[in-house]
Write an enzyme that holds these catalytic residues in place. Structure first.
Site, mmCIF file in Angstrom:
data_model
loop_
_atom_site.group_PDB
_atom_site.id
_atom_site.type_symbol
_atom_site.label_atom_id
_atom_site.label_comp_id
_atom_site.label_asym_id
_atom_site.label_seq_id
_atom_site.Cartn_x
_atom_site.Cartn_y
_atom_site.Cartn_z
ATOM 1 N N ASP A 1 1.424 -8.519 -6.501
ATOM 2 C CA ASP A 1 0.148 -8.367 -5.808
ATOM 3 C C ASP A 1 -0.427 -6.967 -6.005
ATOM 4 O O ASP A 1 0.331 -6.023 -6.164
ATOM 5 C CB ASP A 1 0.308 -8.680 -4.304
ATOM 6 N N GLU B 1 -3.795 -4.351 3.129
ATOM 7 C CA GLU B 1 -3.519 -5.760 2.826
ATOM 8 C C GLU B 1 -4.825 -6.544 2.831
ATOM 9 O O GLU B 1 -5.594 -6.478 3.788
ATOM 10 C CB GLU B 1 -2.580 -6.361 3.883
HETATM 11 ZN ZN LIG Z 1 2.400 -6.320 -1.296
#
Ligand SMILES: [Zn+2]
Length: 257
Positions: free
Chosen positions: A176, A128
């Protein structure tokens, strides 16, 4: 007084770190079980082999957090009810937080598909990046990501093509990492496929674009979503049409797949 000082120097995560160790211990117990009591229950006879090791990750899935700070994300990933996590969180200032042993299964992919792989969490490392989704990624963050990817690729022998984004595996649900993510910089270093120069490229008349998207890896059950995810990754835009430039890029990737 001493207790007070100790209390002040404790990290805000000492309680959840303890919980982490407890959960790892419980999982270790499961692995240590012998005779085996997993899929066959106690029906068969148990003969332990002497030749084995740990399973290892074969994909890396890159995300942006869509949150405003690293602290916020660390908090999210240490709060039980959120049921989300990742192996690594990389902050805007480049700090890398390692949150879960690479051999364990983080909850970052959710329901998704890449090629024929459906349980992505079981076979991947989740990374992330602290980013709200509408801003560029800082150089130091990308540089440190590259260092981490280098180490992961080498340690686990992860194939070049298997460095992908969350939107790639879940095109109907996820966007994303965003259009700001520098996939080309990653591909130049060997993390993720990239297309060849499309100047003057001709496409065969029988080129089937949806088949090509599927062969590259995309789940084409929702073809519009798959095209949007493809363009997000390889053209850094949010369109969902396969125009001539997109078809050429797809053709190049398809021939590499
Ligand atoms: Zn994600």
């Amino acid at each position: 007084m001493v207790i007070f000082i100790l209390a002040c120097t404790r990290t805000p995560y000492s309680t959840t770190n303890k919980q982490y160790k407890k959960q790892v211990k419980a999982l270790s117990k499961k692995i240590q079980q012998a005779p085996l009591k997993d899929s066959l229950n106690s029906v068969g006879s148990w003969v332990g082999t002497t030749n084995f090791n740990l399973r290892k990750p074969n994909f890396v899935i890159i995300h942006h957090t869509a949150q405003n700070s690293c602290e916020q994300t660390l908090k999210t990933f240490t709060t039980t009810r959120t049921e989300v996590s990742a192996h690594y969180v990389i902050c805007r200032d480049g700090t890398i937080h390692h949150m879960l042993n690479d051999y364990l299964r983080a909850w970052h992919g959710g329901s998704g598909k890449w090629g024929n792989t459906t349980d992505i969490n079981s076979s991947s490392i989740g990374i992330e990046l602290d980013n709200n989704g509408t801003e560029p990624f800082s150089d130091i963050q990308v540089n440190n990501l590259l260092l981490l990817l280098e180490s992961l690729k080498k340690t686990y022998g992860i194939p070049t093509a298997n460095f992908i984004g969350h939107a790639d595996i879940a095109p109907t649900r996820k966007i994303d990492p965003s259009i700001f993510f520098p996939w080309k910089i990653l591909a130049d270093k060997g993390f993720g496929n990239w297309y060849a120069d499309t100047t003057g490229q001709t496409i065969s008349a029988d080129f089937k674009t949806l088949d090509a998207l599927r062969i590259v890896g995309y789940d084409i059950r929702d073809s519009t979503a798959a095209i949007r995810a493809f363009r997000l990754h390889f053209m850094q835009d949010t369109l969902n049409i396969l125009d001539e430039p997109a078809r050429k890029i797809l053709f190049s990737l398809y021939r590499k797949s």
